[in-house]
Design a protein around this motif. Sequence first.
Motif, PDB file in Angstrom:
ATOM      1  N   LEU A 102      68.227 -38.040 -61.972  1.00  0.00           N
ATOM      2  CA  LEU A 102      67.354 -37.401 -61.631  1.00  0.00           C
ATOM      3  C   LEU A 102      66.060 -37.857 -62.273  1.00  0.00           C
ATOM      4  CD1 LEU A 102      66.154 -33.962 -61.946  1.00  0.00           C
ATOM      5  CD2 LEU A 102      66.501 -34.066 -64.714  1.00  0.00           C
ATOM      6  N   ALA A 103      66.145 -38.896 -62.424  1.00  0.00           N
ATOM      7  CA  ALA A 103      64.513 -39.825 -62.879  1.00  0.00           C
ATOM      8  C   ALA A 103      64.464 -40.524 -61.637  1.00  0.00           C
ATOM      9  CB  ALA A 103      65.098 -41.549 -63.738  1.00  0.00           C
ATOM     10  N   LYS A 104      65.261 -40.611 -60.942  1.00  0.00           N
ATOM     11  CA  LYS A 104      64.604 -40.761 -58.460  1.00  0.00           C
ATOM     12  C   LYS A 104      63.955 -39.712 -58.406  1.00  0.00           C
ATOM     13  CE  LYS A 104      67.245 -45.291 -59.809  1.00  0.00           C
ATOM     14  NZ  LYS A 104      68.467 -45.786 -58.966  1.00  0.00           N
ATOM     15  N   VAL A 105      63.958 -38.643 -58.682  1.00  0.00           N
ATOM     16  CA  VAL A 105      63.602 -37.382 -58.073  1.00  0.00           C
ATOM     17  C   VAL A 105      62.216 -37.053 -57.817  1.00  0.00           C
ATOM     18  CG1 VAL A 105      63.605 -35.013 -58.839  1.00  0.00           C
ATOM     19  CG2 VAL A 105      65.805 -36.302 -59.095  1.00  0.00           C
ATOM     20  N   GLU A 106      61.734 -36.698 -56.812  1.00  0.00           N
ATOM     21  CA  GLU A 106      59.744 -36.839 -56.681  1.00  0.00           C
ATOM     22  C   GLU A 106      59.854 -35.419 -57.001  1.00  0.00           C
ATOM     23  OE1 GLU A 106      58.140 -38.965 -55.155  1.00  0.00           O
ATOM     24  OE2 GLU A 106      60.125 -40.060 -53.863  1.00  0.00           O
ATOM     25  N   ALA A 107      58.514 -35.767 -57.927  1.00  0.00           N
ATOM     26  CA  ALA A 107      57.490 -34.818 -58.579  1.00  0.00           C
ATOM     27  C   ALA A 107      57.558 -33.448 -58.304  1.00  0.00           C
ATOM     28  CB  ALA A 107      56.249 -34.465 -59.053  1.00  0.00           C
ATOM     29  N   SER A 108      57.253 -32.906 -56.732  1.00  0.00           N
ATOM     30  CA  SER A 108      57.722 -31.667 -56.306  1.00  0.00           C
ATOM     31  C   SER A 108      58.909 -31.418 -55.947  1.00  0.00           C
ATOM     32  CB  SER A 108      56.674 -32.475 -54.455  1.00  0.00           C
ATOM     33  OG  SER A 108      57.522 -32.998 -53.932  1.00  0.00           O
ATOM     34  N   ASP A 109      60.085 -32.217 -55.238  1.00  0.00           N
ATOM     35  CA  ASP A 109      61.349 -31.580 -55.862  1.00  0.00           C
ATOM     36  C   ASP A 109      61.762 -31.144 -57.114  1.00  0.00           C
ATOM     37  OD1 ASP A 109      61.396 -32.679 -53.053  1.00  0.00           O
ATOM     38  OD2 ASP A 109      62.466 -34.680 -53.135  1.00  0.00           O
ATOM     39  N   PHE A 110      61.482 -31.855 -57.977  1.00  0.00           N
ATOM     40  CA  PHE A 110      61.877 -30.996 -59.045  1.00  0.00           C
ATOM     41  C   PHE A 110      61.318 -29.804 -59.381  1.00  0.00           C
ATOM     42  CE2 PHE A 110      59.881 -30.845 -63.917  1.00  0.00           C
ATOM     43  CZ  PHE A 110      61.615 -30.913 -64.656  1.00  0.00           C
TER      44      PHE A 110
END
Length: 262
Positions: A102-110
């Motif tokens: 989750l720490a590597k998820v792009e901001a828009s995807d989050f």
Amino acid sequence: MKVVYVNANNLQEIKQSAPHVAMALGYFDGVHLGHQKVIQTAKEKANAQNLSLAVLSFFPHPKSVIFSDAEVAYLEPLDQKIEKLKNLEVDIFYIVEFTKKLAKVEASDFLNDYIIGLNAIEIICGFDYTYGIKASGTVETLAVYAAEQQVGLTVVEELKWNNQKISSSLIRKHLKERKLNEMPSLLGDFYQTKYCKNNGLLPNYSLPDIGNYRVLIEDSHSYIECVATVKCKKYIQIHHEISTLPNLLTIQWIDHFSSVPS
């Protein structure tokens, strides 16, 4: 209040039945007065649009996952946070499992998955809220996203006390500096921990720094006032006849003494 534990495996299923909400975003450690201002603002938005009031947070603390050797000084465990949010009349508490993935998820995807995906119609957050990989998402990028998605966004400005931002970090600093009598100005009440007479401080609490303190111990529907000496990060000495006390103590920390009163 409904508590929903969210992870990568059950997210899609939870999305299917998620109601439309006004969603407050943050970690909310301690649920201090700054956090309460964010949640109260979200409650007003929810009431105005006949939405459910949701809070979305994480566990464990992101720092403990991103920096594996970091020791996070939690102010309270999840169960106490849940109780506080329930008292603030939150309808749904989404607890997202924070992982290295989750720490590597792009901001828009989050935002797509955990905010819009969980049917946030109104988004409410503090002025310094960040999200996504390396905290690349900010309130500025969130404003652009909210406009594109045609959802509401309310950014709550910082709440100050004595010209300092009320924050979990400030509360930890006060614990370190033994300034317990100032806690109600930050938390809305005195700092509270749970303590086992046999095993010490329960997980995910923090004690004030080593020293002697005036405390209140819950006893049925009243309080016992006595003195507690903090020995280390886990153990304290109660200056009271402990055989009369329950094994699990709920302790409010009131003030610091330079020495144990006679």
